[in-house]
Design a protein around this motif. Structure first.
Motif, PDB file in Angstrom:
ATOM      1  N   VAL A 123       0.873  -1.178   0.000  1.00  0.00           N
ATOM      2  CA  VAL A 123       0.000   0.000   0.000  1.00  0.00           C
ATOM      3  C   VAL A 123       0.909   1.227   0.000  1.00  0.00           C
ATOM      4  O   VAL A 123       1.853   1.307   0.796  1.00  0.00           O
ATOM      5  N   SER A 124       0.656   2.172  -0.901  1.00  0.00           N
ATOM      6  CA  SER A 124       1.447   3.405  -0.933  1.00  0.00           C
ATOM      7  C   SER A 124       0.509   4.596  -1.046  1.00  0.00           C
ATOM      8  O   SER A 124      -0.617   4.476  -1.535  1.00  0.00           O
ATOM      9  N   PHE A 125       0.979   5.757  -0.570  1.00  0.00           N
ATOM     10  CA  PHE A 125       0.184   6.983  -0.641  1.00  0.00           C
ATOM     11  C   PHE A 125       1.101   8.167  -0.409  1.00  0.00           C
ATOM     12  O   PHE A 125       2.219   8.032   0.117  1.00  0.00           O
ATOM     13  N   ARG A 126       0.651   9.349  -0.795  1.00  0.00           N
ATOM     14  CA  ARG A 126       1.363  10.596  -0.488  1.00  0.00           C
ATOM     15  C   ARG A 126       0.696  11.247   0.715  1.00  0.00           C
ATOM     16  O   ARG A 126      -0.531  11.213   0.841  1.00  0.00           O
ATOM     17  N   TYR A 127       1.496  11.850   1.584  1.00  0.00           N
ATOM     18  CA  TYR A 127       0.927  12.493   2.771  1.00  0.00           C
ATOM     19  C   TYR A 127       1.705  13.749   3.120  1.00  0.00           C
ATOM     20  O   TYR A 127       2.873  13.915   2.772  1.00  0.00           O
ATOM     21  N   TRP A 128       1.031  14.656   3.850  1.00  0.00           N
ATOM     22  CA  TRP A 128       1.611  15.879   4.402  1.00  0.00           C
ATOM     23  C   TRP A 128       1.083  16.006   5.837  1.00  0.00           C
ATOM     24  O   TRP A 128      -0.115  15.780   6.082  1.00  0.00           O
ATOM     25  N   ALA A 129       1.925  16.375   6.786  1.00  0.00           N
ATOM     26  CA  ALA A 129       1.493  16.474   8.184  1.00  0.00           C
ATOM     27  C   ALA A 129       2.118  17.698   8.843  1.00  0.00           C
ATOM     28  O   ALA A 129       3.258  18.048   8.565  1.00  0.00           O
ATOM     29  N   THR A 130       1.379  18.367   9.729  1.00  0.00           N
ATOM     30  CA  THR A 130       1.854  19.559  10.436  1.00  0.00           C
ATOM     31  C   THR A 130       1.866  19.282  11.939  1.00  0.00           C
ATOM     32  O   THR A 130       1.167  18.389  12.430  1.00  0.00           O
ATOM     33  N   ASN A 131       2.639  20.074  12.672  1.00  0.00           N
ATOM     34  CA  ASN A 131       2.573  20.181  14.134  1.00  0.00           C
ATOM     35  C   ASN A 131       2.380  18.860  14.862  1.00  0.00           C
ATOM     36  O   ASN A 131       1.365  18.633  15.533  1.00  0.00           O
ATOM     37  N   ASN A 132       3.359  17.979  14.749  1.00  0.00           N
ATOM     38  CA  ASN A 132       3.344  16.726  15.504  1.00  0.00           C
ATOM     39  C   ASN A 132       2.159  15.817  15.166  1.00  0.00           C
ATOM     40  O   ASN A 132       1.795  14.960  15.967  1.00  0.00           O
ATOM     41  N   VAL A 133       1.550  16.012  14.022  1.00  0.00           N
ATOM     42  CA  VAL A 133       0.532  15.067  13.555  1.00  0.00           C
ATOM     43  C   VAL A 133       1.257  13.839  13.014  1.00  0.00           C
ATOM     44  O   VAL A 133       2.150  13.964  12.171  1.00  0.00           O
ATOM     45  N   SER A 134       0.884  12.669  13.509  1.00  0.00           N
ATOM     46  CA  SER A 134       1.528  11.431  13.065  1.00  0.00           C
ATOM     47  C   SER A 134       0.621  10.695  12.092  1.00  0.00           C
ATOM     48  O   SER A 134      -0.599  10.842  12.112  1.00  0.00           O
ATOM     49  N   THR A 172      -2.967  19.578  10.786  1.00  0.00           N
ATOM     50  CA  THR A 172      -3.646  19.052   9.598  1.00  0.00           C
ATOM     51  C   THR A 172      -2.843  17.908   9.005  1.00  0.00           C
ATOM     52  O   THR A 172      -1.601  17.942   9.010  1.00  0.00           O
ATOM     53  N   ALA A 173      -3.548  16.914   8.497  1.00  0.00           N
ATOM     54  CA  ALA A 173      -2.939  15.866   7.677  1.00  0.00           C
ATOM     55  C   ALA A 173      -3.625  15.874   6.318  1.00  0.00           C
ATOM     56  O   ALA A 173      -4.855  15.996   6.237  1.00  0.00           O
ATOM     57  N   LEU A 174      -2.835  15.772   5.254  1.00  0.00           N
ATOM     58  CA  LEU A 174      -3.357  15.692   3.892  1.00  0.00           C
ATOM     59  C   LEU A 174      -2.968  14.333   3.316  1.00  0.00           C
ATOM     60  O   LEU A 174      -1.868  13.822   3.587  1.00  0.00           O
ATOM     61  N   LEU A 175      -3.847  13.763   2.495  1.00  0.00           N
ATOM     62  CA  LEU A 175      -3.640  12.416   1.967  1.00  0.00           C
ATOM     63  C   LEU A 175      -4.057  12.392   0.490  1.00  0.00           C
ATOM     64  O   LEU A 175      -5.101  12.949   0.138  1.00  0.00           O
ATOM     65  N   ASP A 176      -3.252  11.731  -0.356  1.00  0.00           N
ATOM     66  CA  ASP A 176      -3.567  11.702  -1.787  1.00  0.00           C
ATOM     67  C   ASP A 176      -2.950  10.457  -2.430  1.00  0.00           C
ATOM     68  O   ASP A 176      -2.002   9.861  -1.894  1.00  0.00           O
ATOM     69  N   ASP A 177      -3.481  10.070  -3.562  1.00  0.00           N
ATOM     70  CA  ASP A 177      -2.901   9.053  -4.456  1.00  0.00           C
ATOM     71  C   ASP A 177      -2.621   7.718  -3.758  1.00  0.00           C
ATOM     72  O   ASP A 177      -1.482   7.254  -3.693  1.00  0.00           O
ATOM     73  N   ILE A 178      -3.659   7.111  -3.217  1.00  0.00           N
ATOM     74  CA  ILE A 178      -3.515   5.785  -2.606  1.00  0.00           C
ATOM     75  C   ILE A 178      -3.396   4.743  -3.714  1.00  0.00           C
ATOM     76  O   ILE A 178      -4.169   4.744  -4.672  1.00  0.00           O
ATOM     77  N   ARG A 179      -2.418   3.836  -3.588  1.00  0.00           N
ATOM     78  CA  ARG A 179      -2.234   2.738  -4.532  1.00  0.00           C
ATOM     79  C   ARG A 179      -2.097   1.440  -3.747  1.00  0.00           C
ATOM     80  O   ARG A 179      -1.419   1.399  -2.717  1.00  0.00           O
ATOM     81  N   VAL A 180      -2.723   0.375  -4.249  1.00  0.00           N
ATOM     82  CA  VAL A 180      -2.633  -0.948  -3.623  1.00  0.00           C
ATOM     83  C   VAL A 180      -2.187  -1.949  -4.682  1.00  0.00           C
ATOM     84  O   VAL A 180      -2.733  -1.972  -5.791  1.00  0.00           O
ATOM     85  N   ILE A 181      -1.190  -2.760  -4.337  1.00  0.00           N
ATOM     86  CA  ILE A 181      -0.656  -3.778  -5.245  1.00  0.00           C
ATOM     87  C   ILE A 181      -0.741  -5.127  -4.555  1.00  0.00           C
ATOM     88  O   ILE A 181      -0.411  -5.257  -3.373  1.00  0.00           O
ATOM     89  N   GLY A 182      -1.173  -6.151  -5.284  1.00  0.00           N
ATOM     90  CA  GLY A 182      -1.232  -7.502  -4.735  1.00  0.00           C
ATOM     91  C   GLY A 182      -2.381  -8.288  -5.334  1.00  0.00           C
ATOM     92  O   GLY A 182      -3.298  -7.725  -5.950  1.00  0.00           O
ATOM     93  N   ASP A 183      -2.347  -9.571  -5.134  1.00  0.00           N
ATOM     94  CA  ASP A 183      -3.389 -10.462  -5.648  1.00  0.00           C
ATOM     95  C   ASP A 183      -4.425 -10.671  -4.556  1.00  0.00           C
ATOM     96  O   ASP A 183      -4.320 -11.581  -3.722  1.00  0.00           O
ATOM     97  N   ILE A 184      -5.429  -9.804  -4.515  1.00  0.00           N
ATOM     98  CA  ILE A 184      -6.457  -9.917  -3.483  1.00  0.00           C
ATOM     99  C   ILE A 184      -7.583 -10.821  -3.964  1.00  0.00           C
ATOM    100  O   ILE A 184      -7.767 -11.040  -5.161  1.00  0.00           O
ATOM    101  N   CYS A 185      -8.327 -11.345  -3.016  1.00  0.00           N
ATOM    102  CA  CYS A 185      -9.484 -12.184  -3.347  1.00  0.00           C
ATOM    103  C   CYS A 185     -10.666 -11.277  -3.658  1.00  0.00           C
ATOM    104  O   CYS A 185     -10.953 -10.327  -2.923  1.00  0.00           O
ATOM    105  N   SER A 186     -11.367 -11.587  -4.702  1.00  0.00           N
ATOM    106  CA  SER A 186     -12.464 -10.748  -5.177  1.00  0.00           C
ATOM    107  C   SER A 186     -13.718 -10.962  -4.343  1.00  0.00           C
ATOM    108  O   SER A 186     -13.967 -12.043  -3.810  1.00  0.00           O
ATOM    109  N   THR A 187     -14.531  -9.903  -4.227  1.00  0.00           N
ATOM    110  CA  THR A 187     -15.850 -10.024  -3.610  1.00  0.00           C
ATOM    111  C   THR A 187     -16.939 -10.202  -4.666  1.00  0.00           C
ATOM    112  O   THR A 187     -18.112 -10.277  -4.340  1.00  0.00           O
TER     113      THR A 187
END
Length: 808
Positions: free
Chosen positions: A550-561, A615-630
């Motif tokens: 799982v990958s994503f881009r993030y930005w965080a301010t003031n001790n936001v984890s 504030t936390a900002l989140l963008d461009d989530i990507r998931v790689i792998g062979d998951i089981c379909s629903t």
């Protein structure tokens, strides 16, 4: 696979050989296009001892953009493993006149000697030797042109030699061609035909030798094989060991024997520009934040300081010269436009005005333009340089402020085409205050404020009808509803929201330390000043077959984890977790590795938490792998409900008929006489029942009946009646998958020989099925066009046991 049409620039026609009346013939169709031509290639191997080298003569877009610098660059023996890149020759694009077929590379695969009908080249080429071949067997004359990279000009006479073999009236000539461009006309424009005496009757082992007259204008050399015809046995030309001896016009100015240069190599991705001095470059080297523009025809080069003073003064017109490595560009009238640019790395923004200081040298009458541009190369401001102010240093003032990312570009815009243009640059220095260098301390910034246009809103609800089929479905750039949502299983008191609007780069940098910004849509979590969490999660994922990521881009301010986890659904225990940003302000790419398979339902989640306003900002989530379909697959029908068909209802039952490749033919259901005009009336088979029928010709080489998916519960035989009307036609059965370019994995049921009962009566075909089979293709194919059209009929498809008893 057809003969290439006018305008195509690729290897679409190859030579296929067989024995006809004791001689070697060349077919008009290809041996190179796919495994279905294995039989023809076997004949070629058997009689000549040569095998096709797949992809041996590929074309490249760079071929027409680079002029040969020395004559020996055009020497080519086809023997190197990287011959495609090293031999500056390729097939000419078809113009329907001088060129209609292609040369192809073959390798001598065994010790057989060549037949006496092939001459005057050596009768016993070495084992492993590569050569190129063009040939055809049609009544229409065909020809093939193999031509060199462009040559700027040739001083005095030159000499072209090569080994050649011809067969059955095929001929060879050498053409001098007006240079062709990638986007220009594809017609071959001949500017000269040197005298040549290379034919079948020359002494054995004699090479073809052609004198090339002096050439003042750019040209290309073409070796043309023509009179490739004869519908009975065909004709062919083989070429090997091309050699060219001549003095060519120089590509670069001569600065002495100790001077050396090489193309300025593009650097890998680097850190963003933090201060203006990051662009300083006292002498050009690999650490400088400057480089070539992208996808340009010619490139800026890095030259050393070992310059002959007299030669420099002769070319540039002044004695002062660079004292260290420098960058330069040489262009002449033959250089494709636009010329390459020399550009800086992107600069985030500039608070006030600045200036760029540098030295430069220009060949007389060469003009160069310096611009500040957007990252899309749109000019913001420009200044022209000329040789009167060179070598400097000069200081070019840059108007400010510049509130968007920008860069500097140098570009040669004009020069004296009779002499060529030359520009050199060195000792670059940038003086400016970047935007983030003027911002107030991060502790005094509002961590919820990213600019006047920054806005937030609720996350859009996902479409309940969307089901999870592959890991790609879990990707999310927040531009549309996706399979991520706020968690309802954790005591979160902050919700993720949708963010948008143009964020101010200086505020992003001041709050997160990043020169990067999110895209137009992203996720936002804003923390009020007391401890709180915000969790974004997926719905249940049934399982994971093997490792994932799982990958994503993030930005965080003031001790936001920020944290990313995978957790089991049944007990909510964590499988894997990764924490990000160890500092007060951070941004980057988050990565969660799932090192092994997960065999129970689980969820992915991205969690942000903070105890201060932030504030936390989140963008461009990507998931790689062979998951089981629903996605619930539809039930698969029993073979007895799918395969049997007598076509009596005037339809295809559970089959479908489809066009294949460029073929225009398609099966149809009919009740009429079977046969084509090539079969005498008194020999036509006749039927009184419905059947699937198709006629194939030179424009339609294949037709297919495809079954629905099925389950067969044990060994079984598929049986059906069929008729064929022409020698050379073939009938195949393929299980599970079907590739129209390769029938090697299919079972040949009939052909290419023709039995009497196959067109006078109904012959029987059978095909064994097993529980591993789930799909069936019945394929009619006809490529031996010289025998005329081919008609096929298929009737009464049945499913029986191994003993032949019906099981449906």
């Amino acid at each position: 696979m057809k003969r290439k049409s006018a305008g195509e620039n690729g290897a679409t026609t190859a030579a296929a050989f067989w024995v006809a009346d004791g001689g070697v013939a060349v077919s008009s169709e290809t041996a190179a296009c796919g495994p279905q031509y294995a039989e023809e290639r076997q004949y070629l191997d058997f009689y000549l001892g040569v095998q096709l080298v797949d992809g041996g003569l590929q074309t490249t877009d760079k071929f027409l953009s680079h002029y040969a610098v020395t004559a020996d660059e055009l020497n080519c023996n086809f023997e190197r493993s990287d011959a495609v890149n090293k031999c500056l020759w390729q097939n000419a694009p078809s113009d329907g006149q001088l060129d209609t077929v292609d040369f192809h590379m073959f390798r001598k695969s065994d010790a057989k000697i060549f037949p006496v009908q092939l001459r005057p080249g050596p009768i016993h080429p070495p084992l492993g030797n590569n050569m190129i071949l063009a040939g055809d067997t049609t009544a229409e004359e065909q020809s093939a042109v193999y031509y060199s990279a462009p040559i700027a000009c040739q001083k005095g006479v030159g000499k072209l030699t090569f080994i050649y073999w011809v067969y059955n009236d095929a001929k060879i000539e050498v053409l001098l061609i007006k240079p062709m461009s990638k986007d220009g006309p594809k017609d071959i424009q001949v500017v000269g035909r040197p005298e040549i005496n290379c034919n079948y009757f020359r002494p054995q082992n004699e090479k073809c030798a052609v004198i090339i007259p002096p050439m003042e204008e750019p040209f290309q050399i073409g070796i043309r094989a023509f009179d490739l015809q004869d519908a009975l046995v065909g004709s062919l030309v083989i070429i090997d060991e091309i050699r060219y001896e001549a003095e060519l016009c120089k590509k670069h100015p001569d600065f002495g024997p100790a001077f050396a240069s090489k193309t300025l190599v593009a650097r890998p991705g680097t850190a963003p520009i933090i201060t203006a001095s990051d662009l300083d470059c006292s002498h050009i080297n690999t650490s400088c934040r400057w480089g070539n523009g992208e996808e340009e025809h010619i490139k800026w080069e890095r030259g050393n300081e070992k310059i002959d003073p007299e030669k420099w003064a002769e070319v540039i017109g002044q004695e002062q010269r660079p004292t260290g490595p420098f960058v330069f560009l040489f262009a002449d009238k033959n250089s494709p436009k636009p010329f390459s640019i020399f550009k800086s790395d992107p600069i985030p923004c500039m608070a006030y005005g600045g200036r760029l200081i540098f030295k430069y040298w220009l060949k007389p009458k060469t003009r160069i333009q310096l611009c500040s541009t957007t990252l899309e190369f749109l000019p913001l401001s420009c200044a022209f340089l000329n040789e009167k102010e060179a070598p400097g240093p000069v200081a070019i003032e840059i108007d400010g402020p510049v509130n968007e990312p920008f860069m500097f570009t140098f570009e040669v815009v004009s020069f004296d085409e009779t002499e060529g243009g030359f520009a050199a640059i060195d000792e670059l220095k940038f003086e400016a205050t970047l935007c983030h260098e003027t911002t107030i301390a991060p502790t005094t910034l509002n961590p919820w404020d990213f600019g006047a246009e920054f806005k937030t809103g609720p996350l859009p609800l996902r479409d309940a009808a969307v089901q999870l089929e592959t890991a790609k479905d879990l990707g999310c750039n927040f531009e549309a509803p996706c399979l991520w949502m706020n968690s309802n299983k954790t005591p979160d008191n902050v919700q993720w929201k949708m963010g948008g609007g143009q964020l101010e780069p200086n505020l992003i940098y001041g709050l997160t330390g990043s020169n990067d910004v999110p895209n137009d849509a992203f996720a936002v979590a804003q923390f009020p000043g007391e401890f709180a969490t915000a969790t974004m999660t997926t719905e249940d994922i049934p399982c994971l077959n093997g490792p994932g990521e799982v990958s994503f881009r993030y930005w965080a301010t003031n001790n936001v984890s920020v944290q990313a986890c995978a957790s089991f659904v049944n007990n909510e225990t964590d499988i894997e977790c990764t924490n990000f940003n160890a500092s007060d302000f951070s941004a980057g790419v988050g990565m969660l590795h799932l090192p092994e398979a997960i065999d129970s339902p689980f969820r992915l989640r991205i969690l942000a938490s903070g105890s201060e306003k932030g504030t936390a900002l989140l963008d461009d989530i990507r998931v790689i792998g062979d998951i089981c379909s629903t996605v619930t697959p539809p039930p698969i029908a029993d073979a007895c409900d799918v395969l049997p068909c007598n076509f009596e209802n005037e339809d295809f039952c559970s089959y479908k008929a489809a066009k294949m490749n460029e073929s225009q033919a398609i099966f149809s259901v009919r009740n009429s006489n079977f046969g084509v005009k090539t079969v005498p009336n008194n020999q036509r088979a006749r039927t009184r029942t419905m059947f699937a029928w198709v006629t194939l010709d030179k424009n339609s080489t294949m037709a297919v009946l495809e079954s629905e998916d099925f389950i067969v519960h044990g060994p079984a035989l598929l049986r059906f009646g069929y008729r064929r009307g022409t020698f050379g036609s073939q009938l195949f059965a393929c299980r599970n998958t079907f590739d129209p370019e390769s029938l090697n994995s299919c079972d040949l049921l009939a052909g290419p020989k023709l039995a009497i009962d196959e067109f006078r009566g109904t012959a029987q075909a059978q095909f064994e099925l097993s529980p591993e089979d789930s799909k069936l293709f019945i394929v009619a194919q006809h490529e031996k066009h010289q025998f005329g059209k081919a008609a096929f009929a298929i009737d009464n498809i049945r499913l029986t046991d191994i003993e032949g008893e019906d099981i449906c």
